[in-house]
Each structure stands twice: as structure tokens, then as C-alpha cells.
Write a protein that holds these residues in place. Structure first.
Motif, mmCIF file in Angstrom:
data_model
loop_
_atom_site.group_PDB
_atom_site.id
_atom_site.type_symbol
_atom_site.label_atom_id
_atom_site.label_comp_id
_atom_site.label_asym_id
_atom_site.label_seq_id
_atom_site.Cartn_x
_atom_site.Cartn_y
_atom_site.Cartn_z
ATOM 1 N N LEU A 60 0.828 -1.136 -0.006
ATOM 2 C CA LEU A 60 -0.008 0.058 -0.103
ATOM 3 C C LEU A 60 0.818 1.348 0.125
ATOM 4 O O LEU A 60 0.489 2.231 -0.533
ATOM 5 N N ARG A 61 2.133 1.267 0.652
ATOM 6 C CA ARG A 61 2.765 2.524 0.521
ATOM 7 C C ARG A 61 3.405 2.819 -0.660
ATOM 8 O O ARG A 61 3.500 3.819 -1.180
ATOM 9 N N ARG A 62 3.896 1.769 -1.353
ATOM 10 C CA ARG A 62 4.675 1.837 -2.490
ATOM 11 C C ARG A 62 3.403 2.301 -3.581
ATOM 12 O O ARG A 62 3.742 3.182 -4.590
ATOM 13 N N ARG A 63 2.205 1.675 -3.544
ATOM 14 C CA ARG A 63 0.982 2.078 -4.482
ATOM 15 C C ARG A 63 0.928 3.604 -4.217
ATOM 16 O O ARG A 63 0.187 4.288 -5.207
ATOM 17 N N ASN A 64 1.130 4.291 -2.902
ATOM 18 C CA ASN A 64 0.887 5.610 -2.843
ATOM 19 C C ASN A 64 1.936 6.465 -2.811
ATOM 20 O O ASN A 64 2.111 7.710 -2.429
ATOM 21 N N GLY A 65 3.153 6.067 -3.531
ATOM 22 C CA GLY A 65 3.961 6.886 -3.527
ATOM 23 C C GLY A 65 4.757 6.878 -2.508
ATOM 24 O O GLY A 65 5.895 7.916 -2.325
ATOM 25 N N GLN A 66 5.072 6.049 -1.321
ATOM 26 C CA GLN A 66 5.725 6.117 -0.193
ATOM 27 C C GLN A 66 6.910 4.843 -0.153
ATOM 28 O O GLN A 66 6.750 3.913 -0.850
ATOM 29 N N LEU A 67 7.852 5.320 0.638
ATOM 30 C CA LEU A 67 8.743 4.184 0.878
ATOM 31 C C LEU A 67 8.413 3.047 1.898
ATOM 32 O O LEU A 67 7.929 3.253 2.895
ATOM 33 N N ALA A 68 8.720 1.774 1.508
ATOM 34 C CA ALA A 68 8.288 0.551 2.387
ATOM 35 C C ALA A 68 9.602 0.486 3.104
ATOM 36 O O ALA A 68 10.726 0.894 2.927
ATOM 37 N N ASP A 69 9.461 -0.242 4.427
ATOM 38 C CA ASP A 69 10.489 -0.365 5.494
ATOM 39 C C ASP A 69 11.739 -1.117 4.890
ATOM 40 O O ASP A 69 12.837 -1.169 5.423
ATOM 41 N N ASP A 70 11.614 -2.007 3.712
ATOM 42 C CA ASP A 70 12.623 -2.825 3.093
ATOM 43 C C ASP A 70 12.881 -1.977 1.897
ATOM 44 O O ASP A 70 13.727 -2.994 1.000
ATOM 45 N N ASP A 71 12.668 -0.991 1.317
ATOM 46 C CA ASP A 71 13.337 -0.355 0.145
ATOM 47 C C ASP A 71 14.597 0.210 0.392
ATOM 48 O O ASP A 71 15.246 0.218 1.468
ATOM 49 N N PHE A 72 15.213 0.434 -0.661
ATOM 50 C CA PHE A 72 16.561 0.586 -0.728
ATOM 51 C C PHE A 72 17.056 1.887 0.011
ATOM 52 O O PHE A 72 17.947 2.228 0.837
ATOM 53 N N LEU A 73 16.023 2.972 -0.230
ATOM 54 C CA LEU A 73 16.377 4.319 0.004
ATOM 55 C C LEU A 73 16.169 4.302 1.588
ATOM 56 O O LEU A 73 16.759 5.000 2.488
ATOM 57 N N ARG A 74 15.140 3.380 2.145
ATOM 58 C CA ARG A 74 14.878 3.578 3.396
ATOM 59 C C ARG A 74 15.927 2.957 4.337
ATOM 60 O O ARG A 74 16.367 3.337 5.229
ATOM 61 N N LEU A 75 16.561 1.856 3.711
ATOM 62 C CA LEU A 75 17.862 1.129 4.408
ATOM 63 C C LEU A 75 18.954 1.890 4.369
ATOM 64 O O LEU A 75 19.736 1.904 5.274
ATOM 65 N N ALA A 76 19.273 2.543 3.031
ATOM 66 C CA ALA A 76 20.450 3.440 3.072
ATOM 67 C C ALA A 76 20.390 4.783 3.731
ATOM 68 O O ALA A 76 21.494 5.188 4.024
ATOM 69 N N ASP A 77 19.319 4.968 4.245
ATOM 70 C CA ASP A 77 19.233 6.253 5.244
ATOM 71 C C ASP A 77 19.926 6.357 6.393
ATOM 72 O O ASP A 77 20.457 7.303 6.782
ATOM 73 N N ALA A 78 20.137 5.059 6.797
ATOM 74 C CA ALA A 78 20.989 4.769 8.237
ATOM 75 C C ALA A 78 22.179 5.583 7.835
ATOM 76 O O ALA A 78 23.181 5.847 8.953
ATOM 77 N N LEU A 79 22.872 5.243 6.622
ATOM 78 C CA LEU A 79 24.346 5.608 6.325
ATOM 79 C C LEU A 79 24.410 7.001 6.219
ATOM 80 O O LEU A 79 25.729 7.713 6.520
ATOM 81 N N SER A 80 23.446 7.815 6.193
ATOM 82 C CA SER A 80 23.527 9.409 6.345
ATOM 83 C C SER A 80 23.859 9.942 7.499
ATOM 84 O O SER A 80 24.290 11.062 7.996
ATOM 85 N N ALA A 81 23.694 9.083 8.575
ATOM 86 C CA ALA A 81 23.882 9.345 10.029
ATOM 87 C C ALA A 81 25.439 9.421 10.461
ATOM 88 O O ALA A 81 25.874 10.054 11.380
ATOM 89 N N LEU A 82 26.245 8.825 9.243
ATOM 90 C CA LEU A 82 27.515 8.996 9.813
ATOM 91 C C LEU A 82 28.368 10.238 9.333
ATOM 92 O O LEU A 82 28.053 10.682 8.044
ATOM 93 N N PRO A 83 29.335 10.623 9.909
ATOM 94 C CA PRO A 83 30.068 11.959 9.646
ATOM 95 C C PRO A 83 30.609 11.897 8.261
ATOM 96 O O PRO A 83 31.098 10.721 7.904
ATOM 97 N N ALA A 84 30.811 12.685 7.387
ATOM 98 C CA ALA A 84 31.339 12.845 6.287
ATOM 99 C C ALA A 84 32.972 12.292 6.359
ATOM 100 O O ALA A 84 33.600 12.790 7.240
ATOM 101 N N GLY A 85 33.297 11.287 5.409
ATOM 102 C CA GLY A 85 34.493 10.856 5.610
ATOM 103 C C GLY A 85 34.949 9.780 6.342
ATOM 104 O O GLY A 85 35.845 9.210 6.529
ATOM 105 N N SER A 86 33.746 9.358 7.394
ATOM 106 C CA SER A 86 33.965 8.348 8.151
ATOM 107 C C SER A 86 33.727 7.084 7.570
ATOM 108 O O SER A 86 33.794 5.951 8.201
ATOM 109 N N ILE A 87 33.061 6.813 6.211
ATOM 110 C CA ILE A 87 33.021 5.508 5.719
ATOM 111 C C ILE A 87 33.352 5.735 4.097
ATOM 112 O O ILE A 87 33.162 6.787 3.500
ATOM 113 N N GLU A 88 33.828 4.468 3.751
ATOM 114 C CA GLU A 88 34.461 4.469 2.314
ATOM 115 C C GLU A 88 33.728 3.228 1.909
ATOM 116 O O GLU A 88 34.221 1.745 2.406
ATOM 117 N N ILE A 89 32.637 3.416 1.127
ATOM 118 C CA ILE A 89 32.036 2.042 0.483
ATOM 119 C C ILE A 89 32.823 1.361 -0.550
ATOM 120 O O ILE A 89 33.250 2.367 -1.566
#
Length: 395
Positions: free
Chosen positions: A307-336
Motif C-alpha cells: 500500500l505504501r508503494r502504491r501511494n508513492g511512499q517508501l516501504a521499510d525494506d526499500d533501498f532508500l529506507r535502508l540506505a538512509d541509516a548511512l547518512s547518520a555517519l559523519p562525512a569521510g568516516s565511511i568508504e564504501i
């Protein structure tokens, strides 16, 4: 049974004599036993339980003096007593301690006085014997008016009107006896020496005294007496809480009963839940034996995600939802180094700062995600960590 030891301390103890009279009281005030002996033979000395024996002191003889004064009823303190008796005192008030007796009908009261150094010395000796002194009073304040006790060759006498005196039974001692319409009742807890016996017989023959064995032991007055300030007896918490013990026992019993009932109820509900689940599973297999059973919570989550995807929202297991956790790290503290996303799971290999994993774990937990460290390889700058981010609770 709780007992209290009362010691009648003469003025020459323990410098010139080691024995003294003692009384053992029950909790209701009854005298269980009495005697006169050295400390090694006092009741409770050297008890195996190691607990200090509680005792009261009745101080006899010339070590205490009695004065009569008028004190404010609402200010019966050491300082007030010292100020009221200052002209009658031979020593500085700060070198003395005061025990204030009950007030008479005319407002006057008897005040016992003792040298602070003397009482501190007695307390030190008794403490070494394993005794906990809870009160210290002049013997004269414990005696009824017109009564006396003969201890250590000194007559401790409570005067018929006010005050008390301690008279050595010696030559011309009769002149120190107060005038009284009736003979003074003198208790003889110990056998007097021949000289003292003759002096007492002379006083009895003149009608001044009436001697005999003590019928009743003088009880220590209520309160700490001389023991105030730094000398005050330690407060026993159990004694303060004793009036509340029956209510506390009742409350504890009710609480225990409530906990047992709650545990029984919880066990009953848990058994019912297991039984219902087994019945549901059995019924489902009977109706559709070939169908696979689906976790209802997982099925509901999938429907919510759809239902979330059908209404243009992110589901809990979507890529952007999971990758959002990486944004909490300070710049330069992670090298993927590598990243893969499939089936609602984000796998990546990266180099992280020393606290990178802890920061990423906190960010994932805050977003309801699950973070797993699947591999750690290398060391120092070449260390590589493989991580797995997924929906919370997904392994």
C-alpha cells in the motif's frame, strides 16, 4: 527476648574497684536477675553472636551533683540548664553535662551534673567491654523522694522535696542528712562494713533512717539523660520501624499473594495462547493440507508495504529506507567498496572509522532497522567490514 542491663556505677569504678551492682530487665521492665560482680560476669558480656549488649547507667556517689533550678518547660536543653545553674557550678559549663529531671508542681526541676571527662571515660571503658550505652542518669533522679541507696560507702539520697545528695558515711555524716518528718528509707543492696553498719544503726536509733534490703530496683528514667550531642546513643533503625512491622508484614503478605496470583494468571494465559495456536494450526492443516502457513504479522507487513508503494511512499525494506541509516555517519568516516541490494536486504563492504559501527548501529536502531556485521578482514587502514542492513527483526 529483648533484655537491658542496668549498671549502678559507684564513683570509684573502675579506678579503685572492678565490681559493681547490675540489674537485668526484661522488655516490660521486670527485673529478671541482679547481682554484684566484675565485668567478666555481667550478663551478655562476650556473647557469641557478637552483638553489643544494650545497657543503662545509674551513676552514684560524688561523681554526680544535684542542683535545683527553674527552667522553661519548652526549652529543657543543656545550654539552658547551664545558663540557669551557672552561679552554682564550680567548673565551666562546657566541661560539664546535664541531666534534667521532671518538673515539680512549682515549676522547679532537679538537674544532675557530671564532668564530661568522667562520663566519656566511662563510656570508653564500657564500649571496650562490648556494651552499647543507651542512657546515663544520676541514681538520685531514679529514686523516689525520701529514699536512698547505699553504694560504695556513699549514701545516695533523693531529698523529700527537690534534688538529691551523695553523703559519705563517715564521722559527723548525720549532720548532712536533710530534715524529714518521717524516717528516710535506705536500701542496702550490699553488706556494709562494720564502721558503716554502726553509723547506720546510730541513725536508725535516732529515727532519721530506716534501713533494709531493696524491695524494688530503681528503674532508669526515660530518655538519654547525660547522653546528648556527640555522646548520644546510636539510633537503631529497627527500633524506629518496630511500630510499623505488623503493617509491613501484612503488606508484604498481600504483595506476595498478588505476585503469586499474577504469575499463575500469566501461566494460564500463556497456556491458552499455545493451545489456541495449536488448534488454529491443526484446523488449517485439516482444511488445506497442501497449503503453506504464512506468519500473519509478516503477511500484514507485506500488505502495508504494498500500500505504501502504491501511494508513492517508501516501504521499510526499500533501498532508500535502508540506505538512509548511512547518512547518520559523519562525512569521510565511511568508504564504501561494494554495495548490493536484493530482497529487502542491503549488503555492503566498507572501511569505517573506529566508532563507525557503533554510530551505524545506533542510527539503524533509531530507524527500526537491523544491522549485522557479517565479516571483518584486514587491519589498520586496510581493514574492511561487511555489513547487512535489513528490516528490523529480519535475520
Amino acid at each position: 527476648m529483648t533484655t537491658t542491663l542496668t549498671l549502678l556505677i559507684p564513683s570509684d569504678w573502675p579506678q579503685q574497684r572492678r565490681d559493681c551492682h547490675w540489674l537485668l530487665h526484661a522488655g516490660d521492665g521486670r527485673v529478671l536477675s541482679r547481682g554484684c560482680s566484675e565485668p567478666a560476669h555481667w550478663p551478655g558480656i562476650g556473647a557469641a553472636d557478637g552483638e553489643a549488649r544494650r545497657c543503662d547507667l545509674l551513676l552514684a556517689g560524688r561523681q554526680v551533683a544535684g542542683h535545683v533550678g527553674r527552667l522553661p518547660k519548652n526549652r529543657l536543653t543543656q545550654e539552658v540548664a547551664a545558663a540557669a545553674l551557672e552561679e552554682q557550678l564550680l567548673d565551666a559549663p562546657e566541661q560539664l553535662l546535664f541531666a534534667i529531671g521532671p518538673a515539680a508542681a512549682d515549676g522547679s526541676c532537679t538537674v544532675g551534673v557530671i564532668a564530661r571527662q568522667r562520663l566519656e571515660g566511662l563510656l570508653g571503658v564500657l564500649r571496650e567491654l562490648g556494651l552499647e550505652v543507651r542512657s546515663a542518669w544520676p541514681l538520685g533522679l531514679a529514686l523516689p523522694p525520701g529514699h536512698g541507696w547505699l553504694l560504695g560507702g556513699e549514701l545516695n539520697l533523693a531529698l523529700p522535696e527537690h534534688g538529691f545528695v551523695a553523703l559519705p558515711v563517715a564521722d559527723d555524716w548525720l549532720s548532712g542528712l536533710p530534715a524529714s518528718a518521717t524516717p528516710l528509707a535506705i536500701a542496702l543492696p550490699e553488706t556494709p562494713t562494720p564502721d558503716i553498719r554502726r553509723a547506720l544503726d546510730l541513725a536508725e536509733s535516732t529515727g532519721r533512717l530506716c534501713c533494709g534490703a531493696p524491695d524494688n530496683a530503681p528503674p532508669a528514667p526515660a530518655g538519654p539523660g547525660f547522653l546528648v550531642g556527640p555522646l548520644a546513643p546510636p539510633t537503631r533503625r529497627l527500633a524506629l520501624l518496630r511500630p510499623f512491622l505488623p503493617a509491613a508484614r501484612l503488606a508484604a503478605g498481600l504483595l506476595l499473594g498478588g505476585l503469586l496470583l499474577a504469575a499463575a494468571q500469566w501461566g494460564w494465559h500463556a497456556w491458552q495462547v499455545r493451545t489456541y495456536r495449536q488448534e488454529i494450526a491443526s484446523t488449517f492443516r485439516q482444511i488445506q493440507p497442501q497449503a503453506a502457513m504464512v506468519d500473519p504479522l509478516l503477511q500484514l507487513q507485506r500488505q502495508v508495504d504494498a500500500l505504501r508503494r502504491r501511494n508513492g511512499q517508501l516501504a521499510d525494506d526499500d533501498f532508500l529506507r535502508l540506505a538512509d541509516a548511512l547518512s547518520a555517519l559523519p562525512a569521510g568516516s565511511i568508504e564504501i567498496q561494494e554495495m548490493q541490494f536484493a530482497g529487502g536486504r542491503l549488503e555492503l563492504a566498507a572501511r569505517l572509522a573506529d566508532d563507525g559501527i557503533e554510530r551505524l548501529q545506533a542510527a539503524a536502531s533509531q530507524r527500526g532497522l537491523s544491522l549485522q556485521v557479517t565479516e571483518n578482514s584486514g587491519s589498520g587502514d586496510q581493514r574492511s567490514t561487511k555489513l547487512l542492513l535489513s528490516r528490523g527483526g529480519t535475520q
